[in-house]
Structures are given as C-alpha cells and as structure tokens.
Write a protein that holds these residues in place. Structure first.
Motif, PDB file in Angstrom:
ATOM      1  N   THR A   4       0.845  -1.186   0.000  1.00 13.68           N
ATOM      2  CA  THR A   4       0.000   0.000   0.000  1.00 13.68           C
ATOM      3  C   THR A   4       0.882   1.238   0.000  1.00 13.68           C
ATOM      4  N   TYR A   5       0.304   2.350  -0.405  1.00 11.71           N
ATOM      5  CA  TYR A   5       1.008   3.595  -0.647  1.00 11.71           C
ATOM      6  C   TYR A   5       0.292   4.722   0.082  1.00 11.71           C
ATOM      7  N   GLN A   6       1.051   5.578   0.758  1.00 12.80           N
ATOM      8  CA  GLN A   6       0.464   6.727   1.452  1.00 12.80           C
ATOM      9  C   GLN A   6       1.355   7.945   1.256  1.00 12.80           C
ATOM     10  N   HIS A   7       0.773   9.071   0.808  1.00 13.79           N
ATOM     11  CA  HIS A   7       1.542  10.314   0.737  1.00 13.79           C
ATOM     12  C   HIS A   7       1.978  10.681   2.153  1.00 13.79           C
ATOM     13  N   ALA A   8       3.223  11.077   2.303  1.00 16.78           N
ATOM     14  CA  ALA A   8       3.753  11.395   3.624  1.00 16.78           C
ATOM     15  C   ALA A   8       3.688  12.883   3.947  1.00 16.78           C
ATOM     16  N   ASN A   9       3.613  13.723   2.933  1.00 19.89           N
ATOM     17  CA  ASN A   9       3.577  15.169   3.171  1.00 19.89           C
ATOM     18  C   ASN A   9       2.775  15.892   2.087  1.00 19.89           C
ATOM     19  N   ALA A  12       2.708  19.774   1.978  1.00 26.27           N
ATOM     20  CA  ALA A  12       3.944  20.463   1.612  1.00 26.27           C
ATOM     21  C   ALA A  12       4.151  20.498   0.103  1.00 26.27           C
ATOM     22  N   GLY A  13       3.361  19.720  -0.618  1.00 24.92           N
ATOM     23  CA  GLY A  13       3.481  19.698  -2.062  1.00 24.92           C
ATOM     24  C   GLY A  13       4.654  18.869  -2.562  1.00 24.92           C
ATOM     25  N   ASN A  14       5.245  18.094  -1.689  1.00 31.35           N
ATOM     26  CA  ASN A  14       6.373  17.255  -2.073  1.00 31.35           C
ATOM     27  C   ASN A  14       5.909  15.812  -2.238  1.00 31.35           C
ATOM     28  N   GLU A  15       6.778  15.001  -2.747  1.00 32.73           N
ATOM     29  CA  GLU A  15       6.386  13.636  -3.056  1.00 32.73           C
ATOM     30  C   GLU A  15       7.026  12.592  -2.148  1.00 32.73           C
ATOM     31  N   SER A  16       7.116  12.855  -0.886  1.00 32.12           N
ATOM     32  CA  SER A  16       7.546  11.816   0.050  1.00 32.12           C
ATOM     33  C   SER A  16       6.368  10.873   0.237  1.00 32.12           C
ATOM     34  N   PHE A  17       6.648   9.584   0.322  1.00 33.83           N
ATOM     35  CA  PHE A  17       5.566   8.629   0.525  1.00 33.83           C
ATOM     36  C   PHE A  17       6.039   7.418   1.297  1.00 33.83           C
ATOM     37  N   LEU A  18       5.080   6.732   1.900  1.00 30.88           N
ATOM     38  CA  LEU A  18       5.335   5.554   2.712  1.00 30.88           C
ATOM     39  C   LEU A  18       4.773   4.340   1.987  1.00 30.88           C
ATOM     40  N   LEU A  19       5.591   3.315   1.858  1.00 29.20           N
ATOM     41  CA  LEU A  19       5.150   2.039   1.300  1.00 29.20           C
ATOM     42  C   LEU A  19       5.041   1.038   2.440  1.00 29.20           C
ATOM     43  N   ARG A  20       3.915   0.340   2.488  1.00 24.60           N
ATOM     44  CA  ARG A  20       3.705  -0.716   3.487  1.00 24.60           C
ATOM     45  C   ARG A  20       3.684  -2.058   2.762  1.00 24.60           C
ATOM     46  N   LEU A  31       8.656   1.284   4.190  1.00 29.57           N
ATOM     47  CA  LEU A  31       9.777   1.979   3.584  1.00 29.57           C
ATOM     48  C   LEU A  31       9.325   3.405   3.287  1.00 29.57           C
ATOM     49  N   LEU A  32      10.046   4.372   3.821  1.00 32.86           N
ATOM     50  CA  LEU A  32       9.761   5.773   3.538  1.00 32.86           C
ATOM     51  C   LEU A  32      10.629   6.213   2.367  1.00 32.86           C
ATOM     52  N   VAL A  33      10.005   6.686   1.309  1.00 28.65           N
ATOM     53  CA  VAL A  33      10.737   7.194   0.152  1.00 28.65           C
ATOM     54  C   VAL A  33      10.754   8.709   0.261  1.00 28.65           C
ATOM     55  N   ASP A  34      11.908   9.221   0.539  1.00 34.47           N
ATOM     56  CA  ASP A  34      12.187  10.633   0.794  1.00 34.47           C
ATOM     57  C   ASP A  34      11.595  11.089   2.123  1.00 34.47           C
ATOM     58  N   ALA A  35      12.311  11.978   2.768  1.00 29.90           N
ATOM     59  CA  ALA A  35      11.910  12.500   4.079  1.00 29.90           C
ATOM     60  C   ALA A  35      11.873  14.022   3.988  1.00 29.90           C
ATOM     61  N   GLY A  36      10.976  14.499   3.163  1.00 30.68           N
ATOM     62  CA  GLY A  36      10.899  15.926   2.895  1.00 30.68           C
ATOM     63  C   GLY A  36      10.191  16.717   3.980  1.00 30.68           C
ATOM     64  N   ALA A  59      19.533  14.372  -3.404  1.00 26.79           N
ATOM     65  CA  ALA A  59      19.900  15.242  -2.285  1.00 26.79           C
ATOM     66  C   ALA A  59      19.432  16.680  -2.455  1.00 26.79           C
ATOM     67  N   HIS A  60      18.146  16.863  -2.677  1.00 23.65           N
ATOM     68  CA  HIS A  60      17.555  18.190  -2.602  1.00 23.65           C
ATOM     69  C   HIS A  60      16.895  18.323  -1.239  1.00 23.65           C
ATOM     70  N   LEU A  61      16.991  19.496  -0.647  1.00 17.66           N
ATOM     71  CA  LEU A  61      16.484  19.727   0.701  1.00 17.66           C
ATOM     72  C   LEU A  61      15.026  19.297   0.866  1.00 17.66           C
ATOM     73  N   ASP A  62      14.201  19.510  -0.155  1.00 19.25           N
ATOM     74  CA  ASP A  62      12.791  19.143  -0.029  1.00 19.25           C
ATOM     75  C   ASP A  62      12.573  17.625  -0.038  1.00 19.25           C
ATOM     76  N   HIS A  63      13.647  16.858  -0.168  1.00 18.00           N
ATOM     77  CA  HIS A  63      13.553  15.399  -0.120  1.00 18.00           C
ATOM     78  C   HIS A  63      14.225  14.807   1.120  1.00 18.00           C
ATOM     79  N   TYR A  64      15.018  15.613   1.849  1.00 13.90           N
ATOM     80  CA  TYR A  64      15.666  15.089   3.060  1.00 13.90           C
ATOM     81  C   TYR A  64      15.533  15.999   4.281  1.00 13.90           C
ATOM     82  N   ALA A  65      14.742  17.052   4.229  1.00 12.36           N
ATOM     83  CA  ALA A  65      14.645  18.032   5.313  1.00 12.36           C
ATOM     84  C   ALA A  65      14.286  17.417   6.661  1.00 12.36           C
ATOM     85  N   ALA A  66      13.454  16.389   6.686  1.00 11.66           N
ATOM     86  CA  ALA A  66      13.014  15.781   7.944  1.00 11.66           C
ATOM     87  C   ALA A  66      13.786  14.510   8.283  1.00 11.66           C
ATOM     88  N   LEU A  67      14.868  14.245   7.580  1.00  8.14           N
ATOM     89  CA  LEU A  67      15.599  12.986   7.774  1.00  8.14           C
ATOM     90  C   LEU A  67      16.037  12.775   9.220  1.00  8.14           C
TER      91      LEU A  67
END
Length: 89
Positions: A4-9, A12-20, A31-36, A59-67
């Motif tokens: 399953t797939y869930q938008h994580a943010n 914020a308009g970014n494409e971080s998402f969680l895969l279960r 698995l979290l794909v990007d931590a924006g 490595a763009h800030l909007d993809h790792y800001a919450a890492l």
C-alpha cells in the motif's frame, strides 16, 4: 504480499511517501521514500507498522529536510553513492 502507498507530506506539495509491505498478519514493514518537509512518522506509522528504512531519491532539501526526525540511528538510509556523499558534507 500486499503493498500500500500513502503520501507522507501532501500539504507540503512534495512527493515523500510511505510504502507498506504486508499480508495483514503481524508487523508491517514500511519503507519511507524521501523524508521531505512536513514528514512526521508519528502521523504515518500505525500500530504494527515498523519503519525498516528510508530511501532518498536525491539530495535536494525538499527530499531530506526531515531525515533527522525520521527513524533514528538504527534506521538505515538508502541512497546512491553521489547522494550519500552530498549528505555527508
């Protein structure tokens, strides 16, 4: 196995998402794909979910800001060698 797939943010308009990855029995590896910007694991992970890794696409800030706030030191971060080198700086 069910994925399953869930938008994580979404706000914020970014494409971080969680895969279960699960079958409904027991613990669900995630698995979290990007931590924006705006990614909050306490809002994403439910009872029985376990974050097994964070995958950074680049490595763009909007993809790792919450890492730093995601997972903790025991959660692996998966990235290309070039992305890992930039983040090490």
């Amino acid at each position: 196995m069910r994925v399953t797939y869930q938008h994580a943010n979404p706000a914020a308009g970014n494409e971080s998402f969680l895969l279960r990855f699960g079958d409904g029995d027991g613990e669900t590896p995630c698995l979290l794909v990007d931590a924006g910007t705006g990614v909050d694991p306490s809002r994403l992970l439910g009872a029985g979910d376990r974050l097994v890794a964070v995958c950074l696409t680049h490595a763009h800030l909007d993809h790792y800001a919450a890492l730093a706030a995601v997972g903790g030191p025991e959660t692996p971060v998966l990235a290309s060698p070039a992305t890992a080198a930039i983040l090490d700086d």
